[in-house]
Each structure stands twice: as C-alpha cells, then as structure tokens.
Design an enzyme around this catalytic site. Structure first.
Site, mmCIF file in Angstrom:
data_model
loop_
_atom_site.group_PDB
_atom_site.id
_atom_site.type_symbol
_atom_site.label_atom_id
_atom_site.label_comp_id
_atom_site.label_asym_id
_atom_site.label_seq_id
_atom_site.Cartn_x
_atom_site.Cartn_y
_atom_site.Cartn_z
ATOM 1 N N LYS A 1 -13.125 45.650 29.177
ATOM 2 C CA LYS A 1 -12.458 46.444 28.159
ATOM 3 C C LYS A 1 -12.621 45.811 26.688
ATOM 4 O O LYS A 1 -12.938 43.885 26.801
ATOM 5 C CB LYS A 1 -10.047 46.411 28.217
ATOM 6 C CG LYS A 1 -9.443 46.691 27.304
ATOM 7 C CD LYS A 1 -8.959 47.859 27.891
ATOM 8 C CE LYS A 1 -8.896 48.995 26.502
ATOM 9 N NZ LYS A 1 -9.932 49.776 25.625
ATOM 10 N N GLN B 1 -13.450 38.372 23.499
ATOM 11 C CA GLN B 1 -12.971 39.591 23.849
ATOM 12 C C GLN B 1 -11.844 38.944 25.312
ATOM 13 O O GLN B 1 -11.091 39.368 26.056
ATOM 14 C CB GLN B 1 -13.327 40.874 24.164
ATOM 15 C CG GLN B 1 -12.426 41.622 24.608
ATOM 16 C CD GLN B 1 -12.323 42.635 23.143
ATOM 17 O OE1 GLN B 1 -12.878 43.068 22.532
ATOM 18 N NE2 GLN B 1 -10.733 42.662 23.473
ATOM 19 N N LYS C 1 -9.424 36.713 24.692
ATOM 20 C CA LYS C 1 -8.323 37.899 23.599
ATOM 21 C C LYS C 1 -7.705 38.129 24.718
ATOM 22 O O LYS C 1 -5.967 38.880 25.131
ATOM 23 C CB LYS C 1 -9.213 38.857 22.868
ATOM 24 C CG LYS C 1 -8.178 39.310 22.015
ATOM 25 C CD LYS C 1 -8.822 40.535 21.244
ATOM 26 C CE LYS C 1 -10.197 39.733 20.277
ATOM 27 N NZ LYS C 1 -10.326 39.975 19.385
ATOM 28 N N LYS D 1 -17.963 44.033 25.550
ATOM 29 C CA LYS D 1 -18.115 44.824 24.080
ATOM 30 C C LYS D 1 -19.623 45.819 24.366
ATOM 31 O O LYS D 1 -19.900 45.593 25.131
ATOM 32 C CB LYS D 1 -17.647 43.638 23.448
ATOM 33 C CG LYS D 1 -18.037 44.163 21.758
ATOM 34 C CD LYS D 1 -16.526 44.012 21.400
ATOM 35 C CE LYS D 1 -16.300 44.812 20.262
ATOM 36 N NZ LYS D 1 -15.173 44.693 19.618
ATOM 37 N N GLY E 1 -11.750 51.190 19.931
ATOM 38 C CA GLY E 1 -13.346 51.218 18.458
ATOM 39 C C GLY E 1 -13.546 50.249 18.034
ATOM 40 O O GLY E 1 -12.945 49.044 18.740
ATOM 41 N N ASP E 2 -14.218 50.004 17.543
ATOM 42 C CA ASP E 2 -14.285 48.888 17.132
ATOM 43 C C ASP E 2 -15.128 49.260 15.216
ATOM 44 O O ASP E 2 -15.163 50.421 14.894
ATOM 45 C CB ASP E 2 -15.678 47.374 17.158
ATOM 46 C CG ASP E 2 -15.132 46.495 16.527
ATOM 47 O OD1 ASP E 2 -14.410 46.008 17.237
ATOM 48 O OD2 ASP E 2 -16.004 46.270 15.922
ATOM 49 N N THR F 1 -3.788 46.805 15.520
ATOM 50 C CA THR F 1 -4.547 44.928 14.831
ATOM 51 C C THR F 1 -3.724 44.880 14.025
ATOM 52 O O THR F 1 -3.734 43.446 14.088
ATOM 53 C CB THR F 1 -5.908 45.740 15.355
ATOM 54 O OG1 THR F 1 -6.115 46.221 16.801
ATOM 55 C CG2 THR F 1 -6.452 44.351 15.019
ATOM 56 N N ASN G 1 -9.279 49.980 8.792
ATOM 57 C CA ASN G 1 -8.306 50.566 10.161
ATOM 58 C C ASN G 1 -7.778 49.402 10.190
ATOM 59 O O ASN G 1 -5.919 49.193 10.056
ATOM 60 C CB ASN G 1 -8.948 50.471 11.702
ATOM 61 C CG ASN G 1 -7.994 50.744 12.478
ATOM 62 O OD1 ASN G 1 -7.744 49.920 13.263
ATOM 63 N ND2 ASN G 1 -7.178 52.028 13.205
ATOM 64 N N SER H 1 -4.172 49.440 23.434
ATOM 65 C CA SER H 1 -5.082 50.326 24.002
ATOM 66 C C SER H 1 -4.578 50.106 25.890
ATOM 67 O O SER H 1 -4.953 50.618 26.373
ATOM 68 C CB SER H 1 -6.342 49.476 24.161
ATOM 69 O OG SER H 1 -7.151 49.947 23.642
HETATM 70 P P1 NDP Z 1 -13.347 49.566 9.816
HETATM 71 O O1 NDP Z 1 -15.094 49.952 10.341
HETATM 72 O O2 NDP Z 1 -12.447 50.360 10.108
HETATM 73 O O3 NDP Z 1 -13.669 48.514 8.559
HETATM 74 C C1 NDP Z 1 -14.267 47.235 8.423
HETATM 75 C C2 NDP Z 1 -14.271 47.226 6.930
HETATM 76 O O4 NDP Z 1 -14.537 45.867 7.115
HETATM 77 C C3 NDP Z 1 -14.571 47.737 6.056
HETATM 78 O O5 NDP Z 1 -13.425 47.349 5.195
HETATM 79 C C4 NDP Z 1 -16.478 47.364 5.555
HETATM 80 O O6 NDP Z 1 -16.763 47.467 4.639
HETATM 81 C C5 NDP Z 1 -15.546 46.130 5.567
HETATM 82 N N1 NDP Z 1 -17.003 45.174 6.348
HETATM 83 C C6 NDP Z 1 -17.654 45.739 6.974
HETATM 84 N N2 NDP Z 1 -18.422 44.607 7.320
HETATM 85 C C7 NDP Z 1 -18.661 43.934 5.824
HETATM 86 C C8 NDP Z 1 -18.909 42.791 5.430
HETATM 87 N N3 NDP Z 1 -20.566 42.309 5.949
HETATM 88 N N4 NDP Z 1 -18.768 41.674 4.031
HETATM 89 C C9 NDP Z 1 -17.496 43.023 3.786
HETATM 90 N N5 NDP Z 1 -16.794 43.806 4.251
HETATM 91 C C10 NDP Z 1 -17.103 44.348 5.795
HETATM 92 O O7 NDP Z 1 -13.406 48.242 11.975
HETATM 93 P P2 NDP Z 1 -12.218 47.838 12.007
HETATM 94 O O8 NDP Z 1 -10.978 47.300 10.737
HETATM 95 O O9 NDP Z 1 -11.753 48.612 13.112
HETATM 96 O O10 NDP Z 1 -12.831 46.428 11.871
HETATM 97 C C11 NDP Z 1 -12.751 44.784 11.033
HETATM 98 C C12 NDP Z 1 -12.778 43.511 12.039
HETATM 99 O O11 NDP Z 1 -11.699 43.884 12.983
HETATM 100 C C13 NDP Z 1 -14.013 44.019 12.802
HETATM 101 O O12 NDP Z 1 -14.122 42.128 12.878
HETATM 102 C C14 NDP Z 1 -13.087 43.978 14.107
HETATM 103 O O13 NDP Z 1 -14.413 43.417 15.266
HETATM 104 C C15 NDP Z 1 -11.916 43.998 14.244
HETATM 105 N N6 NDP Z 1 -11.288 44.308 15.278
HETATM 106 C C16 NDP Z 1 -10.534 45.163 15.151
HETATM 107 C C17 NDP Z 1 -9.980 45.586 16.088
HETATM 108 C C18 NDP Z 1 -10.155 47.684 16.168
HETATM 109 O O14 NDP Z 1 -8.603 47.730 16.972
HETATM 110 N N7 NDP Z 1 -10.068 48.369 15.560
HETATM 111 C C19 NDP Z 1 -9.727 44.899 17.160
HETATM 112 C C20 NDP Z 1 -9.656 43.838 17.453
HETATM 113 C C21 NDP Z 1 -10.452 43.117 15.849
HETATM 114 P P3 NDP Z 1 -17.141 49.261 4.421
HETATM 115 O O15 NDP Z 1 -17.162 50.252 4.689
HETATM 116 O O16 NDP Z 1 -18.638 48.908 2.888
HETATM 117 O O17 NDP Z 1 -18.340 48.849 5.326
#
Ligand code: NDP
Length: 445
Positions: free
Chosen positions: A91, A112, A115, A127, A166-167, A210, A241, A378
């Site tokens: 997962k 993961q 976690k 992943k 998603g991620d 999250t 997200n 999830s």
């Molecule tokens: P999204 O794609 O929804 O959002 C990612 C955000 O981070 C965007 O604002 C993006 O900006 C920004 N970002 C990406 N790369 C960079 C960078 N190099 N420097 C600064 N900002 C950056 O992803 P999520 O919100 O889903 O995921 C965010 C984090 O949370 C990740 O590490 C993910 O692995 C983790 N996570 C997510 C989960 C989930 O349920 N979605 C669960 C657990 C962990 P831009 O649009 O400019 O790329």
C-alpha cells in the site's frame, strides 16, 4: 553511534544501489535509530531482518508511451516498488513528477513500510510513480498518460495484492482515469485504488485525511507541552492536497496560518490565509500560488521556496516535498521561537534539520508518524469497499483522529522504553519496525 550490523547493512545498500541518495538517506536514518532494538534482540541479526527489510520484494519498471495533443509520441518511465508485504497488501501512493526516479520511489516505499505498520491497520508498504509532469497538460493528455500507465500496472496490482493511492501530482482526476482503465482491462470493480471519487467507492474524509491527521498529531505533541494549537501562528509549505487540508484543520482549531508556498515561491498573509481563495486557485483553476496576491493586496509573494522558514511562527508544518527544510532553515525556525514541527510531507527535513530540532528539544513529529493519516484513511477506504458500505464523514474523521492519537502514543512510549524520551523519530522507527520484524520472523525466511 550505530552498531556494526547496522553499518554493514547501510554500506551494502549504498554499494548495491549507487547514486540513490534519497534512498540511502532514508535507510540510514531508520536503521541508525534501531540500534538499541538490535542490540537488545540478537535474533534480528541472526535472521537477517535488516538485509531483508531493506531489499524490496519486487520492483517493476516499465515504459509508458502516450500521444500528446499535437499528435507527438511521448515516452515516460513508470515504476512500482512492492517493498514489504508482511502486514498486508502493498500500500502506498503513486507520484507523477519530473524528479521521480528509483531512488525517490524506493525511499518513499521504504518509509511506507513503517508508516503503515504504525497505523495499526493490515497494510504492507509500496510506492510507485512516473517522471511525468501533469502541470501544463490538458485533461485529455493526462487521461491518455494514466491509461497507458495502468495498461502495464494492472498486471501487478489487485485489491488483495497491491493497492496504490495518490501522492504528488496524483489527485482525484488521475485516480479516476487509472481506475477506469483498470476496470476496463480486468472487468472487475473492486477497491484496487484508494483516493477514489465519492461516486464510485471513495471514502469521505480521504481528501482531507493527511492534512487533518498532521494537525491532530501536532496537537498531541503540543498537549505534552501543556499547550495546544489554538491561538498559534502557523507556517505551512506547499499548497497541494496535504498543505490545503492542514491549513483547514489548523484554522478550524483556532490557529492562524500565515504562509503557503509552491515550488516557485511563497505567500505571506499576516491577516491569515484566505483558504477559499487558495482552494479555488489550486484545486479548480490549477494556478500558481503567486496568483493569490493579485486578489489579496495586503499579502506578499516572494520568489524561491526556502525563505518561507524565515517567517517567525510557533508551528511549522512542511507539507511540500523531501529535503525542503535544511539545517539553516531549522536553526532560523528555532531562533524565531518555533516550538513544534510536524511533517506533512515525506522526509521534508534534512538530517541536519532533524538534528537541530531534536537538540533544541522542540516537539518534532517525523513524517512517517505525523502524515500517516492519509494512508490510514486509505485503509479505511479499503475496509468500506470490502463491506460495500460507506461511512459518514464524521465516522471516518473520528477514526482518523483516534488513529493519530494512537500513533503519537505508540511512538512516544517506544521512545521512552528505549531511553530516548521525547524523541519521536526513534520512537516511530522502533515501533513501526518491531511489528514488521516480528511478523517477518513468524513467516519464515
Ligand atoms: P500535491 O501534488 O497535491 O502538492 C505538492 C505541493 O508541494 C505543491 O504545492 C507543489 O508545488 C509543492 N512542491 C513540490 N515540489 C516542490 C519543491 N521541490 N519545492 C517546493 N514545493 C514543492 O502533493 P501532496 O500534497 O499530496 O503531497 C505533498 C507531500 O505530502 C509529499 O511529500 C507526499 O509524499 C506527502 N504525502 C502525501 C499524502 C497524500 O495523501 N497526498 C500522504 C502522505 C504523505 P508545485 O505545484 O509548484 O509543484
């Protein structure tokens, strides 16, 4: 401080997978914090548990050809790492971002495992992703890419084998396209993906989980300091997200969120972020965060993302990406009076930054504990799909809240038991590891 067995396994991983910096970083961080457990339980070395847990059970790498709107053939690389199935079906999310490579997917898959173990649900670790950038692509291009991606991936996944989610770069739109293709090819309608739309088996509160969970976890850490999030000033990186729903929950609990970012820069709004505007810009219009200041004249936009950590705050929630917060930024946060950091993203703090937080004895919640609410929900989506039932938002949210309270208590107790009270990095790694390791022993070599 690490023991010989740990050093040997870390060195083997580095030699076997040269150039995979993020993966090496994650393995070293987890294994080094397990030293007291390994010294106490010699059987871990005798049964080669560290060698086995660091090597993925299976890795799939595949070509993803698709045709863009101009009629040109494009080719991306798809990956799925099925890391460890001791506790249940693999997962873990799927990430679409140009930076995706085997190092990043393996670090995420490795994290993961622990976690998912911490959630208390029956889920193994995995992943996946592709070096595809959904930004600037039309809906039809994203659909064709997702269909091609699933045309290979479908062979390797199933509701009881491997359940992706998603991620970064993979939200409801992408999950919908991938689910549609899976169903078409396999002629099966079951919960093979999570983060699905509410019309076809998605769970209420999964979108929020999250971010909400990170704030619940942060509040538990603050309770240990006889404090709470109400009235606190909060800085959150990212505007995807996780960042959006961390903002929503922090605000609903009475905190003021003053900054958000994307990979281009950050906004500062001293009055408090207008979340409805951020949701419209990011979730509906898919625009850059810089657009915010066109509509809120008092807010300020600054190019470059790391400057966000210079904004004085009580609480910092890094919710963007790996290694986005370095040692210097950590020192600035501490100097400016920050008392708590909870990681919404995976491994957003560099090892130097983590050391600064731990040395300063501020509350620090590592991602594998603080952001586990997403995968936990999830898991709840999988449970609902198996029952062919849907629970209410409040039911799911209450379960999520309880899971985050439990994860905090589990990590805190393990840290105390192994003589590093308050160190939730050690506590989360140890507690997550022990459950998986003990199960692997029961399953035989
Ligand atoms: P999204 O794609 O929804 O959002 C990612 C955000 O981070 C965007 O604002 C993006 O900006 C920004 N970002 C990406 N790369 C960079 C960078 N190099 N420097 C600064 N900002 C950056 O992803 P999520 O919100 O889903 O995921 C965010 C984090 O949370 C990740 O590490 C993910 O692995 C983790 N996570 C997510 C989960 C989930 O349920 N979605 C669960 C657990 C962990 P831009 O649009 O400019 O790329």
């Amino acid at each position: 401080m690490s023991n010989q067995y740990v050093s040997r396994v870390v060195e083997t991983v580095k030699k076997r997978y040269p150039g995979e910096a993020e993966f090496h970083q994650a393995v070293a961080e987890v294994l080094e914090s397990l030293t007291p457990v390994i010294e106490k339980n010699k059987v871990i070395e005798e049964l080669g548990i560290l060698e086995r847990i660091t090597e993925p059970e299976r890795q799939i790498i595949f070509r993803v050809p698709w045709v863009d709107d101009a009629g040109k053939v494009q080719v991306n690389r798809g990956l799925r790492v099925q890391y460890n199935s001791a506790l249940g079906p693999y997962k873990g999310g799927i990430r679409f971002h140009p930076s995706v490579n085997t190092s990043i997917i393996k670090f995420l898959g490795f994290e993961q495992i622990f976690k998912n173990s911490l959630t208390g649900l029956m889920m193994g670790g995995g992943k996946g992703g592709a070096d595809f950038d959904p930004k600037g692509k039309s809906d039809n291009e994203v659909m064709r890419f997702c269909q091609s991606f699933m045309t290979e991936l479908y062979r390797h996944i199933d509701a009881d084998t491997d359940v992706p989610a998603g991620d970064i770069g993979v939200g409801g739109r992408e999950i919908g396209f991938m689910f549609g293709q899976y169903k078409r090819i396999k002629n099966i309608f079951h919960g093979v993906l999570t983060g699905k739309g509410l019309l076809y088996g998605g769970s209420l509160a999964r979108t929020e989980a999250t971010g909400y969970g990170t704030v619940y976890f942060c509040n538990e850490m603050l309770k240990d300091r006889q404090s709470c999030i109400e009235g606190k000033k909060v800085v959150i990186s990212g505007s995807g997200n996780v960042a959006i729903y961390a903002t929503e929950k922090a605000m609903s609990l009475g905190a003021k969120v003053v900054a958000l970012s994307d990979s281009s820069g950050y906004i500062y709004d001293a009055e408090g972020i207008k979340l409805d505007l951020v949701k419209r810009l990011k979730e509906i219009e898919r625009k850059r965060i810089s657009e915010y200041v066109k509509e809120v004249k008092s807010a300020k936009y600054t190019e470059g993302c790391s400057g966000i950590w210079t904004i004085p705050c009580d609480i910092a929630l890094p919710c963007a990406t790996q290694n986005e917060l370095d040692g210097n930024s950590a020192q600035t946060l501490v100097k400016n009076g920050c008392i708590a950091v909870a990681e919404g993203a995976n491994m957003p703090s560099t090892p130097d930054a983590v050391k600064v937080f731990l040395d300063a004895k501020i509350s620090f919640g590592p991602g594998k504990a603080a952001n586990a609410g997403g995968v936990a929900t999830s898991g709840l989506e999988m449970a609902q799909n198996s029952q062919r039932l849907s629970w209410t938002f409040d039911e799911v949210d209450a379960k999520l809240h309880q899971i985050m309270v439990n994860i905090h208590a589990t990590a805190k107790n393990a840290a105390e038991e192994y003589n590093t009270p308050g160190n939730l990095v050690n506590g989360a790694n140890i507690a997550g590891f022990l459950k998986v390791a003990n199960t692997m022993m029961l399953h035989g070599v």
